[in-house]
Design an enzyme around this catalytic site. Structure first.
Site, mmCIF file in Angstrom:
data_model
loop_
_atom_site.group_PDB
_atom_site.id
_atom_site.type_symbol
_atom_site.label_atom_id
_atom_site.label_comp_id
_atom_site.label_asym_id
_atom_site.label_seq_id
_atom_site.Cartn_x
_atom_site.Cartn_y
_atom_site.Cartn_z
ATOM 1 N N GLU A 215 47.201 47.785 41.747
ATOM 2 C CA GLU A 215 46.411 49.179 41.062
ATOM 3 C C GLU A 215 45.534 49.896 42.295
ATOM 4 O O GLU A 215 44.478 49.060 42.596
ATOM 5 C CB GLU A 215 45.591 48.913 39.805
ATOM 6 C CG GLU A 215 46.264 48.590 38.656
ATOM 7 C CD GLU A 215 46.708 49.557 37.849
ATOM 8 O OE1 GLU A 215 46.580 50.674 38.189
ATOM 9 O OE2 GLU A 215 47.663 49.368 37.000
ATOM 10 N N CYS A 249 38.566 55.805 41.658
ATOM 11 C CA CYS A 249 40.084 55.746 42.447
ATOM 12 C C CYS A 249 40.734 57.136 41.936
ATOM 13 O O CYS A 249 41.749 57.583 42.605
ATOM 14 C CB CYS A 249 40.757 54.687 41.963
ATOM 15 S SG CYS A 249 40.916 54.403 39.973
HETATM 16 P P1 NAD Z 1 39.287 46.508 48.636
HETATM 17 O O1 NAD Z 1 40.885 46.337 48.525
HETATM 18 O O2 NAD Z 1 38.537 46.274 49.878
HETATM 19 O O3 NAD Z 1 38.608 45.209 47.660
HETATM 20 C C1 NAD Z 1 39.252 44.612 46.281
HETATM 21 C C2 NAD Z 1 39.434 43.242 46.103
HETATM 22 O O4 NAD Z 1 39.834 42.451 47.139
HETATM 23 C C3 NAD Z 1 38.007 42.599 46.278
HETATM 24 O O5 NAD Z 1 37.660 41.637 45.092
HETATM 25 C C4 NAD Z 1 37.833 42.026 47.631
HETATM 26 O O6 NAD Z 1 36.983 40.822 47.561
HETATM 27 C C5 NAD Z 1 39.182 41.530 47.833
HETATM 28 N N1 NAD Z 1 39.348 41.587 49.173
HETATM 29 C C6 NAD Z 1 39.154 42.432 50.089
HETATM 30 N N2 NAD Z 1 39.438 41.995 51.226
HETATM 31 C C7 NAD Z 1 40.483 41.046 51.178
HETATM 32 C C8 NAD Z 1 41.319 40.368 52.152
HETATM 33 N N3 NAD Z 1 41.437 40.796 53.401
HETATM 34 N N4 NAD Z 1 42.222 39.528 51.552
HETATM 35 C C9 NAD Z 1 42.017 39.139 50.044
HETATM 36 N N5 NAD Z 1 41.235 39.834 49.436
HETATM 37 C C10 NAD Z 1 40.426 40.780 49.937
HETATM 38 O O7 NAD Z 1 38.711 47.497 47.369
HETATM 39 P P2 NAD Z 1 37.605 47.983 47.130
HETATM 40 O O8 NAD Z 1 36.773 48.570 48.123
HETATM 41 O O9 NAD Z 1 36.817 46.808 46.350
HETATM 42 O O10 NAD Z 1 37.667 49.140 45.846
HETATM 43 C C11 NAD Z 1 38.038 50.373 46.305
HETATM 44 C C12 NAD Z 1 39.663 50.748 46.407
HETATM 45 O O11 NAD Z 1 40.162 50.394 45.184
HETATM 46 C C13 NAD Z 1 39.899 52.211 46.757
HETATM 47 O O12 NAD Z 1 41.169 52.369 47.534
HETATM 48 C C14 NAD Z 1 40.284 52.680 45.315
HETATM 49 O O13 NAD Z 1 41.228 53.902 45.238
HETATM 50 C C15 NAD Z 1 40.973 51.270 44.784
HETATM 51 N N6 NAD Z 1 40.910 51.302 43.497
HETATM 52 C C16 NAD Z 1 41.879 51.644 42.630
HETATM 53 C C17 NAD Z 1 41.800 51.578 41.152
HETATM 54 C C18 NAD Z 1 42.957 51.732 40.348
HETATM 55 O O14 NAD Z 1 42.958 51.425 39.167
HETATM 56 N N7 NAD Z 1 44.172 52.153 40.859
HETATM 57 C C19 NAD Z 1 40.546 51.500 40.593
HETATM 58 C C20 NAD Z 1 39.465 51.115 41.390
HETATM 59 C C21 NAD Z 1 39.620 51.363 42.651
#
Ligand code: NAD
Length: 460
Positions: A215, A249
């Protein structure tokens, strides 16, 4: 029963696997009980959830209720009402060559699943997938976002107290812990977050051939035609954009407006912002804050050099950034290259809706698409011409709230979907089953074969 919180990650997963293999999570009564307990968790801890969300990002109570507590409770109640029906084996037609016999699709849980959550709706986006996984009879590891520390700590404390602690575990942490988790073998990984990390997750899952639901995010466009009621359109766009301080998002990322109505739309958007948050949004109780100093700085830098027609005020100390509207934005500028994920709305002028459709088609497929128009032909051209995760016509984000609609992305905005029955399906394997009788056993299928005549008749 002991909880697993202090145990190393591989052992915690092994413990969940042994719970799964015991078969108890397959029992419908166990699943229903988990869902009921999740509702109790939300209801009995409302104030603590509000408090955590305030500390994490100054989330207004109504937004916290609507998009976090209420959404989780509502979807869980919806699932409880229908779970029995969804879990029943689904009878399907049996073809001629298999008669006498009967065929069915049996939903079975996948096993031990990993849910990785983001920070923007730290409760909802963690617990809705957990709920879907439990409804389908799985064991779950939840990895909340490390950025919203209060919400993460609260879930780590409460989940083992309410849910079966041998079937659900919370692993707190950031990149290091998630990397370690991803080295383990899961039966499904459900990830919500950025496209960049989505790639990392999918690569790690591929090593174990683990299926993934991703997602992700991206730039969700909003098209505004010349024939619309601009006051309503502006209110709905401004609400979608500035809800949760733009950290959604599905937020309308930018607007493409018909040139003849550009000025009016900008004026109506300004009026909507003022009617929502007053003359000084910094004093409004209904406007959230940016989640971290780093995100605040990134957003402020995106405004530099742009034509600000509303807002633009910011304060690093309180991570405040005013609801901001930009116009005359160059499609090549940095703000049009990345997902904004904050309270900044660029308004771009187009000469026709066809130009707007082409603009969107030339870019990665978005998670959400919003089309404001009264013209059925324009709406159809947008629906048929633009691939997107989901679409709301004459509104923003509305499709997210219909549990019958699958919520998910397409292309770079993600793969797979959930909500309502779609969550249950995402966390279930559809096992194909045929039961045959033995009292008829035509020699025709066995060697020595007797030519193609009968095969053609029976198979086609
Ligand atoms: P992110 O990708 O930075 O982090 C998401 C998760 O991944 C966190 O739990 C984090 O700890 C983990 N993570 C981060 N870096 C990692 C790595 N290198 N290796 C493994 N795990 C890692 O996203 P965010 O900043 O928390 O959220 C924002 C993003 O999420 C935006 O792009 C937004 O559009 C998207 N989003 C999508 C939806 C959806 O339903 N489609 C909903 C909410 C947010």
């Amino acid at each position: 029963m002991t909880t697993l919180a202090a145990t190393p990650i591989p052992e915690r997963i092994a413990a969940l696997r042994s719970t799964f293999l015991s078969g108890r999570t397959k029992d419908l009564a166990w699943r229903r009980r988990q869902l009921e307990r999740l509702i109790a968790l939300m209801r009995e801890n409302e104030e603590r959830i509000f408090e955590a969300l305030t500390l994490d990002m100054g989330k207004p109570r109504e937004e916290a209720y609507g998009a976090e507590i209420g959404t989780v409770v509502g979807e869980t109640e919806y699932t409880l009402k229908r779970l029995h029906k969804w879990a029943k084996p689904e009878k399907v037609r049996t073809n001629l060559i298999n008669l006498p016999g009967s065929s069915m699709i049996q939903r079975e849980p996948l096993g031990v699943v990993l849910v990785i959550a983001p920070w923007n709706y730290p409760i909802q986006l963690a617990l809705l997938p957990v709920m879907g996984a439990l409804a389908a009879g799985n064991c779950v590891v939840l990895k909340p976002s490390e950025i919203t520390t209060h919400s993460a700590a609260l879930m780590a404390e409460l989940l083992p107290n309410y849910l079966d602690p041998q079937a659900v575990t919370v692993v707190e942490g950031g990149v290091a812990e998630t990397t370690e988790l991803l080295e383990q073998r899961f039966d499904h990984v459900f990830f919500t977050g950025s496209t960049r990390v989505g790639q990392i997750v999918m690569q790690a899952a591929a090593k174990h051939l683990t299926p993934v639901t991703l997602e992700l995010g991206g730039k969700s466009p909003t098209l505004v035609d010349e024939d619309v009621d601009l006051e309503v359109a502006a209110r709905r766009i401004a609400w979608g954009k500035f809800f949760n301080c733009g950290q959604t998002c599905l937020a309308p990322d930018y607007v493409l407006v018909h040139g003849r109505r550009e000025q009016e739309l900008v004026d109506a958007l300004k009026a909507a912002v003022e009617s929502f948050y007053g003359e000084d949004p910094q004093t409004s109780k209904d406007f959230a804050r940016i989640v971290s100093a780093q995100h605040h700085q990134r957003l402020v830098s995106l405004i530099e050099g742009q034509t600000v027609v509303c807002g633009g005020v910011h304060d690093a100390a309180t991570r405040y950034l005013a609801p901001t509207i930009l116009r005359d934005v160059d499609p090549g500028s940095p703000i049009m290259q990345e997902e904004i994920f904050g309270p900044i709305l660029p308004v771009l002028r187009v000469e026709s809706m066809d130009e707007a459709i082409e603009f969107v088609r030339a870019r990665p497929r978005p998670l959400g698409l919003y089309v404001f128009s009264r013209n059925k032909a324009v709406i159809e051209r947008a629906l048929n011409g633009i691939s997107a995760g989901g679409v709301s016509v004459n509104d923003t984000m509305a499709h997210f709230t219909v549990p019958e609609l699958p919520f998910g992305g397409v292309g770079q905005s993600g793969m797979g979907a959930y909500h309502g029955k779609h969550s249950f399906e995402t966390f279930s394997h559809r096992k194909a089953v045929i039961k045959k009788a033995t009292f008829v056993d035509p020699a025709l299928r066995y060697p020595p074969y007797s030519g193609l005549k009968w095969l053609r008749r029976l198979i086609g």
